[in-house]
Design an enzyme around this catalytic site. Structure first.
Site, short mmCIF file in Angstrom:
data_model
loop_
_atom_site.label_atom_id
_atom_site.label_comp_id
_atom_site.label_asym_id
_atom_site.label_seq_id
_atom_site.Cartn_x
_atom_site.Cartn_y
_atom_site.Cartn_z
N ALA A 164 32.50 -6.52 2.30
CA ALA A 164 31.38 -5.52 2.77
C ALA A 164 31.94 -4.12 2.95
O ALA A 164 31.14 -3.18 3.04
CB ALA A 164 31.01 -5.98 4.13
N ASP A 181 39.74 -7.96 -2.19
CA ASP A 181 40.43 -7.08 -2.95
C ASP A 181 41.90 -7.66 -3.13
O ASP A 181 42.80 -6.82 -3.23
CB ASP A 181 40.51 -5.75 -2.26
N ASN A 224 43.49 -0.99 -3.18
CA ASN A 224 42.78 0.13 -2.39
C ASN A 224 42.66 1.23 -3.16
O ASN A 224 41.65 2.08 -3.17
CB ASN A 224 43.58 0.42 -1.29
N ASN A 257 50.67 -8.47 7.90
CA ASN A 257 49.67 -9.44 7.85
C ASN A 257 48.90 -9.15 6.40
O ASN A 257 48.51 -8.20 6.00
CB ASN A 257 48.65 -9.17 8.81
N LYS A 301 26.71 -10.06 -38.05
CA LYS A 301 26.02 -10.27 -36.82
C LYS A 301 25.09 -11.17 -36.77
O LYS A 301 24.28 -11.53 -37.83
CB LYS A 301 25.09 -8.99 -36.51
N ARG A 305 38.87 4.54 -1.08
CA ARG A 305 39.83 5.66 -1.91
C ARG A 305 39.78 5.26 -3.48
O ARG A 305 40.66 5.62 -4.08
CB ARG A 305 41.17 4.75 -1.49
N ASN A 359 18.50 -6.05 -43.33
CA ASN A 359 17.53 -6.88 -42.37
C ASN A 359 16.74 -6.10 -41.41
O ASN A 359 15.80 -6.64 -40.70
CB ASN A 359 18.45 -7.79 -41.29
N THR A 370 36.82 -6.17 10.89
CA THR A 370 37.07 -7.39 10.27
C THR A 370 36.35 -8.65 11.02
O THR A 370 36.13 -9.65 10.51
CB THR A 370 38.33 -7.69 9.74
C1 UD1 Z 1 43.21 -5.71 7.39
C2 UD1 Z 1 44.12 -6.11 8.70
C3 UD1 Z 1 45.58 -5.85 8.50
C4 UD1 Z 1 46.05 -6.22 7.21
C5 UD1 Z 1 45.34 -5.78 6.13
C6 UD1 Z 1 45.75 -6.52 4.70
C7 UD1 Z 1 42.50 -6.03 10.19
C8 UD1 Z 1 41.90 -5.30 11.57
N1 UD1 Z 1 43.51 -5.41 9.71
O1 UD1 Z 1 43.60 -3.99 7.48
O2 UD1 Z 1 45.99 -6.27 9.45
O3 UD1 Z 1 47.37 -6.04 6.98
O4 UD1 Z 1 44.13 -5.95 6.31
O5 UD1 Z 1 45.11 -5.97 3.79
O6 UD1 Z 1 41.83 -6.90 10.04
N2 UD1 Z 1 35.59 -5.72 5.65
C9 UD1 Z 1 34.36 -5.92 5.89
N3 UD1 Z 1 33.59 -5.69 7.06
C10 UD1 Z 1 34.29 -4.70 7.95
C11 UD1 Z 1 35.50 -4.40 7.83
C12 UD1 Z 1 35.89 -5.00 6.56
O7 UD1 Z 1 33.75 -7.00 5.05
O8 UD1 Z 1 33.46 -4.42 8.98
C13 UD1 Z 1 36.28 -5.99 4.42
C14 UD1 Z 1 36.81 -5.13 3.69
O9 UD1 Z 1 35.70 -4.99 2.67
C15 UD1 Z 1 38.09 -5.59 3.19
C16 UD1 Z 1 38.64 -6.53 4.25
O10 UD1 Z 1 37.56 -6.61 5.15
O11 UD1 Z 1 37.72 -6.27 1.99
C17 UD1 Z 1 39.82 -5.76 4.87
O12 UD1 Z 1 39.19 -4.63 5.59
P1 UD1 Z 1 39.98 -3.23 5.64
O13 UD1 Z 1 39.36 -2.28 6.45
O14 UD1 Z 1 40.22 -2.91 4.46
O15 UD1 Z 1 41.24 -3.84 6.31
P2 UD1 Z 1 42.85 -3.08 6.27
O16 UD1 Z 1 42.48 -1.52 7.37
O17 UD1 Z 1 43.12 -2.98 5.10
#
Ligand code: UD1
Ligand code: CA
Length: 457
Positions: free
Chosen positions: A13, A105, A228, A170, A351, A18, A386, A81
């Site tokens: 979502a 991603d 990213n 993580n 074609k 970036r 054609n 998340t």
């Molecule tokens: C998150 C983790 C981090 C980890 C990293 C790995 C958390 C708080 N942190 O950080 O520990 O090392 O991933 O890549 O979870 N998303 C939603 N809805 C939201 C927020 C995010 O669908 O409200 C989705 C994003 O589209 C993405 C994924 O969740 O696909 C991760 O979100 P993002 O904000 O990129 O997390 P990071 O800051 O990378």
């Protein structure tokens, strides 16, 4: 995990700011496959029975990139998340077993890893996939206690200097037991540097319940490669290219210059196919044994038979039998079906046509909306006309017909079996079987004309 009931939830979502793109991040392509499709493929291969995707930002574009079988859950505002998982509560109300939470991603994640993560979770509430990386900046850090168990995951923005020095990160991939998951998620707050509901705080919640958090450490940190930025997208492409090519070579496919060969991971390429440099073989392509592809060829979604040669050419969404020869510089456009032993030669464009066994179009021709029987020979420079500016019409050329060089075939038109058109003819009427069709002005030679009309000097 054969007996375990596993659902996958893919978080997609987020905005992916970036990337600096008008497209949502997860639809950007890695080896011509939208990233999210690679993540879905890993979940499917891992045996997930149901796959849900959390969508929000530009969700129409994300939904359009998903296969039909994938369910979508809408996240109204991106609060973190943990919130992204909470929005799936209703959709998962009747589910039991495990929930694999993945990010949209991470296109390099392997299905075997997902299966292992579920196995590691066993009958516990949570397992997290971690990795050791050289540069942990930006990632959540894995904090372990004296016994080596996971004590917390601390986000980069919330970490103390000593936590920042930890290089176990993580990956953002977790397995949760569905039983009790949403009760625990309800305990997560947004009291942190980003004001978000962190899924990583599930560690604290589990520990408070005296539940150990299980962990699986990636042996190949490359799987954790997240995209990213555009640079990371390109790196993902290079990593997947190498992985795909190595797998194919191990299975007996010849790849002369792997770093100059891009093959989509879902292609089916038999052993003893040989692939020459600067070649792209895209999604859905199947190639049978003994064929040689390249150099400098692009094959998009084609079925190529055995022992074919495709040299410096482009083939799109077409099918060919065995021993066909394509190129150099041929363009086989969509909906072309070639039999066996067909030749589509130098600078030929074809074609939406069907071409029977042993027919040949060796040089400089355009054949479109045509049906050619077997053993047809098309001379150099032949064109099926054609299109009259309004509609497309068909040309039928029956078995063993011989079309003289530079014949214009004005469709709709049928050339009978075994017939011949004279070179340079413009043929606009049907030709019966076994006939010669001549349609050009008779030649006139004017004796001495040059000497009489062109004075020297
Ligand atoms: C998150 C983790 C981090 C980890 C990293 C790995 C958390 C708080 N942190 O950080 O520990 O090392 O991933 O890549 O979870 N998303 C939603 N809805 C939201 C927020 C995010 O669908 O409200 C989705 C994003 O589209 C993405 C994924 O969740 O696909 C991760 O979100 P993002 O904000 O990129 O997390 P990071 O800051 O990378
Ligand atoms: Ca974030």
């Amino acid at each position: 995990m054969s007996s375990a009931n596993v659902t996958a939830l893919i978080l997609a979502a987020g905005a992916g700011t970036r990337m600096k793109s008008d497209k949502p991040k997860v639809v950007h392509e890695v080896l011509d496959t939208p990233m999210i499709q690679l993540v879905i493929a890993a979940a499917e291969k891992a045996g997930c029975e149901r796959i849900l995707t959390v969508v929000g930002y530009q969700e129409d574009q994300v939904r359009a990139a998903l296969p039909q079988s994938i369910e979508c859950v809408h996240q109204p505002s991106r609060k973190g998340t943990a919130d992204a998982v909470v929005v799936a509560a209703d959709a998962l109300a009747d589910s039991s077993g495990y929930l694999l939470v993945m990010c949209g991603d991470m296109p390099l994640l392997r299905s075997a890893t997902l299966r292992q993560l579920v196995a590691v979770c066993q009958d516990r509430c949570m397992a997290v996939l971690t990795a050791h990386v050289e540069n942990p900046s930006g990632y959540g850090r894995i904090v372990r206690d004296d016994t080596g168990s996971i004590a917390a995951i601390v986000e980069d923005k919330d970490a103390s200097p000593s936590e920042l020095a930890i290089n176990e990160i993580n990956t953002g991939i977790y397995c949760f037991a569905l039983d009790g998951l949403f009760d625990r998620l309800a305990k997560i707050d947004n009291d942190n540097a980003q004001g978000e509901y962190y899924l990583t705080d599930m560690v604290k919640v589990c520990r408070a319940d005296n539940e150990p958090v299980m962990a699986l450490q990636l042996t190949d940190a490359e799987e954790a490669h997240g995209v990213n930025s555009r640079a990371q997208l390109a790196q993902a492409g290079t990593l997947l290219q190498r992985r795909t090519n190595e797998k194919l070579m191990a299975a007996g496919v010849g790849i002369v210059a792997p770093e100059l060969t891009w093959i989509s991971p879902d292609c089916q390429i038999d052993h003893d196919v040989n692939i020459l440099p600067n070649t792209i073989i895209a999604k859905g392509t199947k190639i049978k044994s003994g064929s040689s592809i390249g150099p400098s060829s692009r094959i998009y979604g084609a079925n190529v038979g055995a022992d074919c040669v495709i040299e410096e050419s482009i083939v799109r969404d077409s099918t060919m039998g065995d021993r066909c020869q394509i190129g150099p510089y041929a363009y086989v456009r969509p909906e072309v079906t070639l039999g066996n032993d067909v030749k589509i030669g130098t600078s030929v464009e074809v074609k939406k046509s069907t071409i029977g066994d042993g027919s040949k179009i060796p040089h400089l021709s355009y054949v479109g909306d045509a049906t050619l029987g077997t053993g047809v020979n098309i001379g150099a420079g032949v064109i099926t006309c054609n299109y009259d500016g309004v509609k497309k019409s068909e040309t039928i050329i029956c078995d063993d017909a011989f079309i003289g060089s530079d014949t214009m075939l004005v469709a709709p038109l049928t050339i009978g079996k075994n017939s011949i058109t004279a070179a340079g003819s413009t043929i606009g009427e049907d030709v019966p079987d076994d006939s010669l069709a001549l349609a050009r002005a008779r030649q006139v030679n004017k004796d001495g004309w040059v000497k009489q009309n062109r004075k020297e000097g």
